[in-house]
Motif scaffolding. Structure first.
Motif, PDB file in Angstrom:
ATOM      1  N   PHE A 270      26.224   1.624 -20.210  1.00  0.00           N
ATOM      2  CA  PHE A 270      25.258   1.295 -19.184  1.00  0.00           C
ATOM      3  C   PHE A 270      25.851   1.071 -17.751  1.00  0.00           C
ATOM      4  N   GLY A 271      27.047   1.139 -17.720  1.00  0.00           N
ATOM      5  CA  GLY A 271      27.869   0.710 -16.404  1.00  0.00           C
ATOM      6  C   GLY A 271      27.523   1.777 -15.254  1.00  0.00           C
ATOM      7  N   ARG A 272      27.013   0.986 -13.884  1.00  0.00           N
ATOM      8  CA  ARG A 272      26.610   2.051 -13.049  1.00  0.00           C
ATOM      9  C   ARG A 272      27.006   1.474 -11.822  1.00  0.00           C
ATOM     10  N   HIS A 273      26.979  -0.005 -11.683  1.00  0.00           N
ATOM     11  CA  HIS A 273      27.151  -0.739 -10.386  1.00  0.00           C
ATOM     12  C   HIS A 273      28.420  -1.338 -10.476  1.00  0.00           C
ATOM     13  N   PRO A 274      29.628  -0.991  -9.616  1.00  0.00           N
ATOM     14  CA  PRO A 274      30.705  -1.719  -9.699  1.00  0.00           C
ATOM     15  C   PRO A 274      30.820  -2.912  -9.446  1.00  0.00           C
ATOM     16  N   MET A 275      31.651  -3.816 -10.022  1.00  0.00           N
ATOM     17  CA  MET A 275      31.436  -5.301  -9.936  1.00  0.00           C
ATOM     18  C   MET A 275      32.401  -5.793  -8.637  1.00  0.00           C
ATOM     19  N   ALA A 276      33.888  -5.263  -8.588  1.00  0.00           N
ATOM     20  CA  ALA A 276      34.652  -5.460  -7.625  1.00  0.00           C
ATOM     21  C   ALA A 276      35.496  -4.236  -7.313  1.00  0.00           C
ATOM     22  N   PRO A 277      34.904  -3.209  -6.541  1.00  0.00           N
ATOM     23  CA  PRO A 277      35.351  -1.877  -6.664  1.00  0.00           C
ATOM     24  C   PRO A 277      36.635  -1.836  -5.859  1.00  0.00           C
ATOM     25  N   LYS A 278      37.060  -2.941  -5.027  1.00  0.00           N
ATOM     26  CA  LYS A 278      38.238  -2.863  -4.163  1.00  0.00           C
ATOM     27  C   LYS A 278      39.367  -3.371  -5.186  1.00  0.00           C
ATOM     28  N   ILE A 279      39.044  -4.148  -6.183  1.00  0.00           N
ATOM     29  CA  ILE A 279      39.987  -4.831  -7.229  1.00  0.00           C
ATOM     30  C   ILE A 279      40.213  -3.995  -8.397  1.00  0.00           C
ATOM     31  N   SER A 280      39.010  -3.783  -8.981  1.00  0.00           N
ATOM     32  CA  SER A 280      38.985  -3.001 -10.179  1.00  0.00           C
ATOM     33  C   SER A 280      37.601  -2.330 -10.286  1.00  0.00           C
ATOM     34  N   PRO A 281      37.780  -0.948  -9.784  1.00  0.00           N
ATOM     35  CA  PRO A 281      36.551  -0.130  -9.607  1.00  0.00           C
ATOM     36  C   PRO A 281      35.900   0.257 -11.065  1.00  0.00           C
ATOM     37  N   LYS A 282      36.441   0.045 -12.212  1.00  0.00           N
ATOM     38  CA  LYS A 282      35.840   0.497 -13.456  1.00  0.00           C
ATOM     39  C   LYS A 282      35.157  -0.689 -14.021  1.00  0.00           C
ATOM     40  N   LYS A 283      35.205  -1.974 -13.357  1.00  0.00           N
ATOM     41  CA  LYS A 283      34.451  -2.940 -14.035  1.00  0.00           C
ATOM     42  C   LYS A 283      33.275  -3.055 -13.089  1.00  0.00           C
ATOM     43  N   THR A 284      32.040  -3.245 -14.231  1.00  0.00           N
ATOM     44  CA  THR A 284      30.786  -3.117 -13.796  1.00  0.00           C
ATOM     45  C   THR A 284      29.630  -4.413 -14.002  1.00  0.00           C
ATOM     46  N   TRP A 285      28.709  -4.534 -13.041  1.00  0.00           N
ATOM     47  CA  TRP A 285      28.059  -5.704 -13.306  1.00  0.00           C
ATOM     48  C   TRP A 285      27.277  -5.615 -14.888  1.00  0.00           C
ATOM     49  N   GLU A 286      26.992  -4.228 -15.294  1.00  0.00           N
ATOM     50  CA  GLU A 286      26.210  -4.024 -16.586  1.00  0.00           C
ATOM     51  C   GLU A 286      27.505  -4.779 -17.704  1.00  0.00           C
ATOM     52  N   GLY A 287      28.734  -4.430 -17.552  1.00  0.00           N
ATOM     53  CA  GLY A 287      29.755  -4.601 -18.590  1.00  0.00           C
ATOM     54  C   GLY A 287      29.830  -6.227 -18.312  1.00  0.00           C
ATOM     55  N   PHE A 288      29.650  -6.893 -17.377  1.00  0.00           N
ATOM     56  CA  PHE A 288      29.821  -8.257 -17.117  1.00  0.00           C
ATOM     57  C   PHE A 288      28.548  -8.749 -17.876  1.00  0.00           C
ATOM     58  N   GLY A 289      27.569  -8.252 -17.977  1.00  0.00           N
ATOM     59  CA  GLY A 289      26.294  -8.826 -18.785  1.00  0.00           C
ATOM     60  C   GLY A 289      26.470  -8.580 -20.342  1.00  0.00           C
ATOM     61  N   GLY A 290      27.156  -7.494 -20.670  1.00  0.00           N
ATOM     62  CA  GLY A 290      27.722  -7.408 -21.814  1.00  0.00           C
ATOM     63  C   GLY A 290      28.515  -8.558 -22.329  1.00  0.00           C
ATOM     64  N   ALA A 291      29.685  -8.924 -21.296  1.00  0.00           N
ATOM     65  CA  ALA A 291      30.663  -9.975 -21.606  1.00  0.00           C
ATOM     66  C   ALA A 291      29.814 -11.318 -21.991  1.00  0.00           C
ATOM     67  N   VAL A 292      28.957 -11.501 -20.915  1.00  0.00           N
ATOM     68  CA  VAL A 292      28.070 -12.853 -21.234  1.00  0.00           C
ATOM     69  C   VAL A 292      27.290 -12.949 -22.153  1.00  0.00           C
ATOM     70  N   ALA A 293      26.774 -11.856 -22.899  1.00  0.00           N
ATOM     71  CA  ALA A 293      26.011 -11.944 -24.154  1.00  0.00           C
ATOM     72  C   ALA A 293      26.835 -12.267 -25.449  1.00  0.00           C
ATOM     73  N   ALA A 294      28.121 -11.622 -25.431  1.00  0.00           N
ATOM     74  CA  ALA A 294      29.018 -11.464 -26.387  1.00  0.00           C
ATOM     75  C   ALA A 294      29.565 -12.913 -26.530  1.00  0.00           C
ATOM     76  N   SER A 295      30.099 -13.263 -25.045  1.00  0.00           N
ATOM     77  CA  SER A 295      30.910 -14.567 -25.248  1.00  0.00           C
ATOM     78  C   SER A 295      29.863 -15.909 -25.824  1.00  0.00           C
ATOM     79  N   ILE A 296      28.720 -15.726 -25.177  1.00  0.00           N
ATOM     80  CA  ILE A 296      27.754 -16.884 -25.563  1.00  0.00           C
ATOM     81  C   ILE A 296      27.580 -16.855 -27.107  1.00  0.00           C
ATOM     82  N   ALA A 297      27.434 -15.783 -27.544  1.00  0.00           N
ATOM     83  CA  ALA A 297      26.968 -15.644 -28.912  1.00  0.00           C
ATOM     84  C   ALA A 297      28.244 -15.889 -29.944  1.00  0.00           C
ATOM     85  N   ALA A 298      29.388 -15.556 -29.399  1.00  0.00           N
ATOM     86  CA  ALA A 298      30.618 -15.825 -30.223  1.00  0.00           C
ATOM     87  C   ALA A 298      30.830 -17.533 -30.053  1.00  0.00           C
TER      88      ALA A 298
END
Length: 381
Positions: A270-298
C-alpha cells in the motif's frame, strides 16, 4: 528239418512291434483270455478343444496384465509431467513476482526469507536451551558489525583502526555478561578512550598532514563505533543474565522483527506516501502503519503468553520497541546516506550487511532493559 524250424518259430515270443499292433508278424490275430480282442468302438470320444476366444481368456492372462501395467505406467508418466509443468509454471510466476519486488525494494525476497529463517533458528536455539549460548552469538554479531561499520567509514575517507576496535569490542561485550552491570559502564569508558588514544597516536606517527578538524572527527567517530555496536549489544547481554531475561531478549527481538516485517509488507502493498524522502525514500507512512499494527500485536501476545504480564504492559512494550526500532532504522539510513552507500556490506544476500538487520534491534536494547526493571514483579528497585 523245415518242420523243426517252424516249431521253434511257433514257440518264439512275439516281438514288441507285433504285440503293439495286436497282430503277430504272420498276421494272425491275437486271441487270448488275458488280451481280448481290441474293439475301437468301445474307445470314448476325445473331448472337443476349447474355442479360440477361451484360449485367449485363459492362456493370455500374462499378456493382459502387461498391457494393464503399461497403461498404468503411461498414466503415471502423464500425471508426473503435468505436475512438473504446474511446478515449473508456479516457479516462473514466483521468480517474476520476486523480480518485481526486487525492482521496487532492491531486495531479493526469497534469499532474504531463507537467511532470516536461518538466523531466527540459531537465535531460538541459543535462547531456548541454554541462554549462555547466546553470548558467543551476540559477540560474533557485535564483532562483525564493528568490522562492517569500520570498513564503511574507512571507505568514506575516515581513519578508523579496525584491530583496536575489535579488541575493545570483545572486552566490552564479554564484560556485560560476565561482570557486574556497573563494570559495563567502566568498560565503555575504557573502550572509547582506548580507540581514541590509539587513533591520536597513530596520527602522530603517520604525520600525513591531516587537518585538526579531520583528526578530531576521526577520534569522535572511533568512539562512536564502540557506543553504537558493542555497547548496545552488551545491554542485551545485561538483560539476558537477569532472571527470565532470555524471554525478554527473545520478546524485544521478535517485536523489532515484527515491526520490520509489517512495515515491509504494508509498504510493498500500500505504500504511496514517503515518510522521510531525504533520509530513506522507500519508507512510507503506510509501511509505518503496518509496523505499528504488527509491533502492538506482537507485544500484547508476547506479554500475555510468554512474559506473563498484563496486556497493557505488552502494549507499552510494543510501542516502545516500535519507536526505538524506527529511530534506529532511520538513523542508520541517514548514516549510509552520509557515507554514500546503499548497504553496509553485501555479506548477507537479500539483506545487505549484518548492521542493516541490526539497525532496529541494537537501539531497542535500552527500552527493553528499562521495561524489564519496570514491569518484572520479582525485581526490587
Amino acid at each position: 528239418m523245415s518242420d523243426e524250424t517252424r516249431d521253434a518259430d511257433d514257440d518264439k515270443p512275439f516281438a514288441r512291434r507285433d504285440a503293439h499292433h495286436g497282430t503277430p508278424s504272420e498276421g494272425v490275430p491275437l486271441v487270448d483270455a488275458a488280451f481280448p480282442t481290441f474293439d475301437s468302438a468301445e474307445v470314448p470320444p476325445r473331448p472337443p478343444l476349447p474355442a479360440p476366444a477361451d484360449r485367449v481368456a485363459v492362456g493370455d492372462i500374462s499378456s493382459l496384465d502387461t498391457a494393464d501395467h503399461n497403461a498404468i505406467r503411461e498414466q503415471w508418466r502423464a500425471a508426473r509431467d503435468e505436475l512438473g509443468s504446474h511446478v515449473s509454471h508456479a516457479r516462473d510466476q514466483l521468480d517474476q513476482a520476486n523480480e518485481r519486488i526486487k525492482e521496487r525494494t532492491g531486495r531479493d525476497l526469497i534469499l532474504a526469507t531463507v537467511i532470516g529463517l536461518a538466523f531466527g533458528a540459531a537465535l531460538l536455539g541459543s535462547l531456548l536451551f541454554l541462554k549462555v549460548l547466546f553470548v558467543p552469538f551476540a559477540l560474533a554479531a557485535a564483532l562483525l558489525g564493528v568490522y562492517e561499520l569500520s570498513r564503511a567509514l574507512r571507505g568514506s575517507g575516515r581513519r578508523v583502526d579496525v584491530v583496536p576496535q575489535l579488541i575493545a569490542a570483545t572486552f566490552l561485550v564479554l564484560s556485560a555478561y560476565f561482570a557486574e552491570p556497573w563494570l559495563c559502564w567502566v568498560m565503555l569508558f575504557v573502550s572509547v578512550a582506548f580507540v581514541i588514544v590509539w587513533r591520536l597516536i597513530a596520527q602522530m606517527v603517520e604525520k600525513d598532514g591531516r587537518t585538526y578538524g579531520d583528526v578530531l572527527a576521526d577520534a569522535v567517530i572511533s568512539g562512536f563505533v564502540q557506543v553504537y555496536v558493542p555497547f548496545l549489544a552488551g545491554i542485551a547481554l545485561i538483560l539476558l543474565k537477569q532472571e527470565g531475561g532470555e524471554w525478554w531478549v527473545l520478546s524485544f527481538i521478535a517485536i523489532a522483527v515484527a515491526a520490520d516485517t509489517g512495515a515491509y509488507a504494508a509498504g510493498l502493498a500500500f505504500g504511496r506516501h514517503p515518510m522521510a524522502p531525504k533520509i530513506s525514500p522507500k519508507k512510507t507512512w503506510e509501511g509505518f502503519g503496518g509496523a505499528v499494527a504488527a509491533s502492538i500485536a506482537a507485544g500484547v501476545l508476547l506479554a500475555i503468553f510468554l512474559l506473563e504480564l498484563p496486556w497493557w504492559c505488552g502494549l507499552v512494550f510494543g510501542v516502545s520497541i516500535l519507536l526505538s526500532a524506527t529511530l534506529g532504522d532511520l538513523g542508520e539510513s541517514m548514516l549510509k546516506r552520509d557515507l554514500g552507500i546503499k548497504d553496509m556490506s553485501s555479506w548477507l544476500p537479500g539483506h545487505g550487511g549484518l548492521l542493516d538487520r541490526l539497525d532496529s534491534i541494537l537501539p531497542s536494547t535500552i527500552p527493553a532493559l528499562c521495561l524489564y526493571f519496570l514491569f518484572s514483579p520479582w525485581v526490587a528497585l
